[in-house]
Design a protein around this motif. Structure first.
Motif, short mmCIF file in Angstrom:
data_model
loop_
_atom_site.label_atom_id
_atom_site.label_comp_id
_atom_site.label_asym_id
_atom_site.label_seq_id
_atom_site.Cartn_x
_atom_site.Cartn_y
_atom_site.Cartn_z
N GLN A 197 17.12 -23.06 -14.56
CA GLN A 197 17.19 -24.43 -15.09
C GLN A 197 16.15 -24.68 -16.18
N ALA A 198 15.40 -23.65 -16.55
CA ALA A 198 14.35 -23.82 -17.55
C ALA A 198 14.94 -24.25 -18.89
N LYS A 199 14.14 -24.95 -19.66
CA LYS A 199 14.57 -25.39 -20.99
C LYS A 199 14.62 -24.19 -21.92
N GLY A 200 15.59 -24.15 -22.80
CA GLY A 200 15.74 -23.03 -23.72
C GLY A 200 16.61 -21.94 -23.13
N TYR A 201 16.38 -20.70 -23.57
CA TYR A 201 17.23 -19.58 -23.15
C TYR A 201 16.65 -18.85 -21.94
N VAL A 202 17.55 -18.48 -21.03
CA VAL A 202 17.21 -17.65 -19.87
C VAL A 202 18.23 -16.52 -19.81
N LEU A 203 17.75 -15.30 -19.59
CA LEU A 203 18.65 -14.16 -19.41
C LEU A 203 18.49 -13.62 -18.00
N THR A 204 19.57 -13.69 -17.24
CA THR A 204 19.58 -13.09 -15.90
C THR A 204 20.05 -11.65 -16.01
N ASP A 205 19.25 -10.76 -15.44
CA ASP A 205 19.58 -9.33 -15.41
C ASP A 205 19.86 -8.95 -13.96
N VAL A 206 21.13 -8.74 -13.65
CA VAL A 206 21.52 -8.30 -12.31
C VAL A 206 21.65 -6.78 -12.36
N GLY A 207 20.67 -6.09 -11.81
CA GLY A 207 20.66 -4.63 -11.91
C GLY A 207 19.88 -4.02 -10.77
N ALA A 208 19.63 -2.71 -10.88
CA ALA A 208 18.88 -2.00 -9.85
C ALA A 208 18.29 -0.73 -10.46
N ALA A 209 17.16 -0.31 -9.93
CA ALA A 209 16.46 0.87 -10.45
C ALA A 209 17.28 2.15 -10.25
N TRP A 210 18.17 2.14 -9.25
CA TRP A 210 18.93 3.35 -8.93
C TRP A 210 20.31 3.39 -9.61
N CYS A 211 20.61 2.39 -10.43
CA CYS A 211 21.91 2.28 -11.08
C CYS A 211 21.88 2.96 -12.45
N PRO A 212 22.68 4.03 -12.68
CA PRO A 212 22.63 4.75 -13.96
C PRO A 212 22.79 3.89 -15.20
N PRO A 213 23.82 3.00 -15.28
CA PRO A 213 23.92 2.18 -16.50
C PRO A 213 22.77 1.19 -16.64
N CYS A 214 22.19 0.75 -15.51
CA CYS A 214 21.03 -0.14 -15.58
C CYS A 214 19.84 0.58 -16.21
N LYS A 215 19.66 1.85 -15.83
CA LYS A 215 18.58 2.65 -16.42
C LYS A 215 18.79 2.80 -17.92
N GLN A 216 20.04 2.94 -18.33
CA GLN A 216 20.36 3.08 -19.75
C GLN A 216 20.02 1.81 -20.52
N MET A 217 20.10 0.67 -19.85
CA MET A 217 19.83 -0.61 -20.50
C MET A 217 18.34 -0.95 -20.59
N GLU A 218 17.50 -0.25 -19.86
CA GLU A 218 16.08 -0.59 -19.83
C GLU A 218 15.43 -0.64 -21.21
N PRO A 219 15.59 0.39 -22.07
CA PRO A 219 14.97 0.31 -23.39
C PRO A 219 15.58 -0.78 -24.27
N VAL A 220 16.86 -1.09 -24.08
CA VAL A 220 17.51 -2.16 -24.85
C VAL A 220 16.90 -3.50 -24.46
#
Length: 230
Positions: A144-167
């Motif tokens: 509910q914060a003012k401005g932009y909020v990005l929710t990242d639903v992921g996990a350390a053991w998830c291969p595509p999540c690991k790929q997204m870390e540097p992005v």
């Protein structure tokens, strides 16, 4: 002479193929090998089994869920070694066979799986790491914060999540005004249900407390920025 040469080549090819199909090592060898740089450790048990303890730095995909398995396995590097395991060896053998048939150059199985690992007296990670879930109320308050909020639903053991870390790292460096809310895909099940996140990773943008965009899967930085209109 040509026939002899052809016969030798066919024999060598057969031996090589057989060797590739029989790459299973015991716990001691497996433990030593996964400590080498560049090795990918792959757990093909269920998420529930994974949460009871897993090998160091393991990525996870449930082999019994074919869609999930094929989606996550594509984010492993086919050119780097993959060390694969399950509970007793059956699922990992089937998964390893599929991976070899689909372009993975070096797949090594843990003979006997987690059961053999334990019998060898080796430790698991994540056994005592159970933590309280993020509550839905706390999540709703955070977005509910003012401005932009990005929710990242992921996990350390998830291969595509690991790929997204540097992005994601580049994104937040470039847009420090955006607040990040992390939802643990292996733990925060109530929040995942409330936001209807069914796959990992899922990204949800909010602006002034209202959802404005969402997308599942791996993206480039420009696509992530475009998603929120930044």
């Amino acid at each position: 002479m040509g026939r002899v040469f052809l016969a030798i080549m066919l024999m060598l090819t057969g031996i090589t193929a057989m060797a590739q199909q029989q790459q299973a090592v015991d716990a001691a060898e497996f433990d030593k090998d996964i400590q080498q740089p560049g090795v990918q450790v792959f757990d093909v048990r269920t998420a529930g089994e994974f949460s009871t303890g897993h090998l160091p730095h393991a990525l996870q995909a449930d082999y019994t869920k074919k869609e999930e398995f094929k989606d996550r396995v594509q984010y492993l590097d086919k050119k780097k070694p993959v060390y694969i395991y399950c509970l007793s060896g059956g699922r990992s053998a089937a998964a390893a066979k599929w991976m070899r048939e689909n372009g993975f150059a070096n797949v090594v199985e843990l003979d006997g799986g987690i059961n053999a690992w334990k019998r060898a007296g080796k430790q698991l990670e994540g056994v005592a790491e159970k933590k309280p879930q993020l509550s839905v109320a706390d999540y709703n308050k955070a977005v509910q914060a003012k401005g932009y909020v990005l929710t990242d639903v992921g996990a350390a053991w998830c291969p595509p999540c690991k790929q997204m870390e540097p992005v994601l790292e580049k994104f937040f460096q470039k847009h420090p005004q955006v607040k990040k809310v992390a939802v643990d895909g292996g733990n925060d099940q109530d929040v995942m249900k409330s936001v209807e996140a069914t796959k990992l990773p899922t990204f949800i943008f909010y602006k002034d407390g209202k959802e404005v965009a969402r997308k599942q899967g791996v993206m480039e930085l420009a696509e992530l920025e475009k998603l929120a209109g930044l």
